[in-house]
Structure formats: C-alpha cells, structure tokens
Design a protein around this motif. Structure first.
Motif, short mmCIF file in Angstrom:
data_model
loop_
_atom_site.label_atom_id
_atom_site.label_comp_id
_atom_site.label_asym_id
_atom_site.label_seq_id
_atom_site.Cartn_x
_atom_site.Cartn_y
_atom_site.Cartn_z
N LYS A 212 -39.38 -116.33 14.48
CA LYS A 212 -38.35 -115.68 15.30
C LYS A 212 -36.96 -115.74 14.65
O LYS A 212 -36.06 -115.01 15.04
N TYR A 213 -36.80 -116.62 13.66
CA TYR A 213 -35.52 -116.72 12.95
C TYR A 213 -35.55 -115.97 11.62
O TYR A 213 -34.49 -115.72 11.03
N ALA A 214 -36.73 -115.64 11.12
CA ALA A 214 -36.87 -115.12 9.76
C ALA A 214 -36.53 -113.64 9.66
O ALA A 214 -36.93 -112.83 10.50
N ALA A 215 -35.81 -113.29 8.61
CA ALA A 215 -35.56 -111.88 8.30
C ALA A 215 -36.81 -111.24 7.71
O ALA A 215 -37.06 -110.05 7.89
N HIS A 216 -37.59 -112.04 6.98
CA HIS A 216 -38.81 -111.56 6.34
C HIS A 216 -39.89 -112.63 6.49
O HIS A 216 -39.63 -113.82 6.26
N THR A 217 -41.11 -112.20 6.83
CA THR A 217 -42.22 -113.15 6.98
C THR A 217 -43.43 -112.66 6.21
O THR A 217 -43.81 -111.49 6.29
#
Length: 292
Positions: free
Chosen positions: A233-238
C-alpha cells in the motif's frame, strides 16, 4: 504493479479482484474495500454484521461487493479470504507436514519443477512497461537508492546492492537493525528510492519503515510474494513472485530472476564502462583477488 491475466485455472487473489473492480464500485463499497485492504483482508474474517459496523456500511453493501467480485455471496467471499490468509501465514513446520504428490521423484527434480513453474508464473504476472519504468528510475544516477531485505530476503537485497553499486554511484545498503534507520531516513527525499524485499510472515519493522520513507517523500520499489506484503500500500512499484517449493522454506529464486533481469536492463540504460574499468584497476592495485 499491473499484471497480465493469469492462467484461468489459477484462483485470483481477493485483493487483486478488489483492485481490478475499484472503478466499478460505489462510494460505500470503496469504503468497505479500504477497510479490508488496509489490514490485509483480516477484517473479512468477522461476521457480516461486525464487518458492516467496522466499515460503517450496510450488510447489503457487503453482499453486493461479494457478488461484484464473482462470489455467490458473503460465505463464499469469506472462505476465499480465509484460504488466502491461511496460505499467506503458513509456517515452515506446517509445510513439512504436507504430503507430496511425487514421492517417487527425487527432491532435486521436484524442486527444479517447482522453481521453473514459479519463474514462469512470475513472468506471466509481469507488466513489461512497468518493469521498464522501474529500470529507468533505478538507472538514474541522480536518484539515491537504498536497499533492504528481511530475515529470509536479506541475501536478495545484498545481491542486488552489490550489482547496483558496481553499475552506478549513490547506492546504500541499509543495516538490518531498525535502530540505525533514522540517520538514513534523514537523507531520503523525493529523489530517493527504497528497494525493499518482504515475503510472507511479513515483518512489521519493514512496514513501519516503509510508512516513514513515504512520509519523507521518497518512493518504494517492493519485491514480495504472490500474496503481497502489507508494504504494497506504500509502494510506487511492486513485483510479485511465486515462492512455494517442496521445502519447509519459501524459495526466492523467482525474485532473484527479476533482480538479474533488472540488473541487465539498468546496465543497458546506464553503461558503466568507465566505472567498471576504474573498479578493476582498484582491485588490481589492492591485490584482493588472484591474478590470472
């Protein structure tokens, strides 16, 4: 990260179904999904009445959401959540008790088959355009990179760090001890990226760090398993990779596949001939390695 459609015989994860349907949901349904996703679907294990109270929605809203996601009703929806959470929280000892469907085969053959399937499924989930965007961001020498892994994924973080440090400057490996993270956080801003690895039995300290990093304005690139770390939920890219193998431990070989592919892409975007030449000269002068 956006994903290609997976094999139709593979059950879709509830979290992915929710994200896919976001644009079709009503305001009340989006409020409900926010409650579910913010706590890794755990609120969905409550009774329909309790869940309605927690999300401040009506019970018909919950039933409508379940049907929009393709379930027959709330019990079916809840069973899917229960199975997903059970798989995500499975412990090594529990995995040891699972019967093997190929007891007559050697462990090397079974392991190789599982890893091959994991890598192929990871590729199927991959969005090439998103991969290229991440490679371009990590190749930018004006961006500071910070790398950190968890208890199992620390070796993946070290491996990626070693390659990135050879290719480009301004790459930092964070210490595993949370007590020394604050001084690194001081230097993180919108020009920084944290590369973090977190697979199941997800680590609360890493999630807390992720929230602080985003608060500093920095971006996060997350490597996780097929279920997805709470850090997502915090990541720009996963990047999600499959990790299950016939072992009491999860395998990170599919994660390492992505790392090596990214290293190749970053090297192509940021040729580092001069840097590598200088490094070789330094190695020769220090006489750390044997000569030919």
């Amino acid at each position: 990260m956006n994903k290609k459609p997976t094999n139709p015989s593979t059950p879709r994860l509830v979290g992915d179904l929710i994200r896919d349907k976001q644009s079709e949901l009503t305001g009340a349904e989006r409020r409900l999904t926010a409650v579910l996703l913010d706590d890794s679907l755990v609120p969905g294990l409550q009774s329909v009445t309790k869940l309605a109270e927690s999300a401040e929605v009506s019970t018909p809203t919950i039933i409508r959401l379940a049907r929009k996601l393709g379930f027959e009703g709330f019990p079916d929806f809840q069973n899917a959540i229960r199975e997903e959470i059970a798989a995500r929280m499975k412990e090594p000892l529990a995995k040891l008790e699972e019967p093997s469907s190929a007891n007559s085969d050697h462990i090397v053959s079974r392991f190789a088959l599982a890893v091959s399937r994991n890598i192929n499924a990871t590729i199927d989930r991959l969005d090439p355009e998103e991969f290229d965007r991440v490679a371009a961001a990590l190749a930018d020498p004006n961006r500071a990179l910070y790398v950190l892994g968890g208890r199992i994924t620390r070796s993946n973080a070290h491996y990626f760090f070693n390659h990135l440090q050879i290719i480009r400057p301004n790459v930092h490996l964070l210490d595993s001890s949370p007590s020394v993270w604050p001084q690194s956080l001081l230097d993180m801003d919108e020009r920084a990226t944290l590369i973090v690895f977190d697979i199941r039995r997800y680590e609360k300290e890493l999630e807390r760090l992720a929230s602080l990093v985003v608060g500093q304005g920095a971006n996060i690139v997350l490597f996780t398993d097929q279920w997805g770390s709470p850090i997502e939920k915090y990541a720009a890219h996963t990047f999600r990779s499959l990790v299950e193998v016939p072992s009491s431990w999860d395998s990170t070989l599919s994660i390492n596949f992505l790392i090596e592919a990214l290293v190749a892409a970053i090297q192509a975007l940021h040729p580092s001939t001069d840097r590598i030449t200088a490094l070789e000269e330094m190695i020769g002068e220090s006489r750390i390695f044997r000569g030919n």
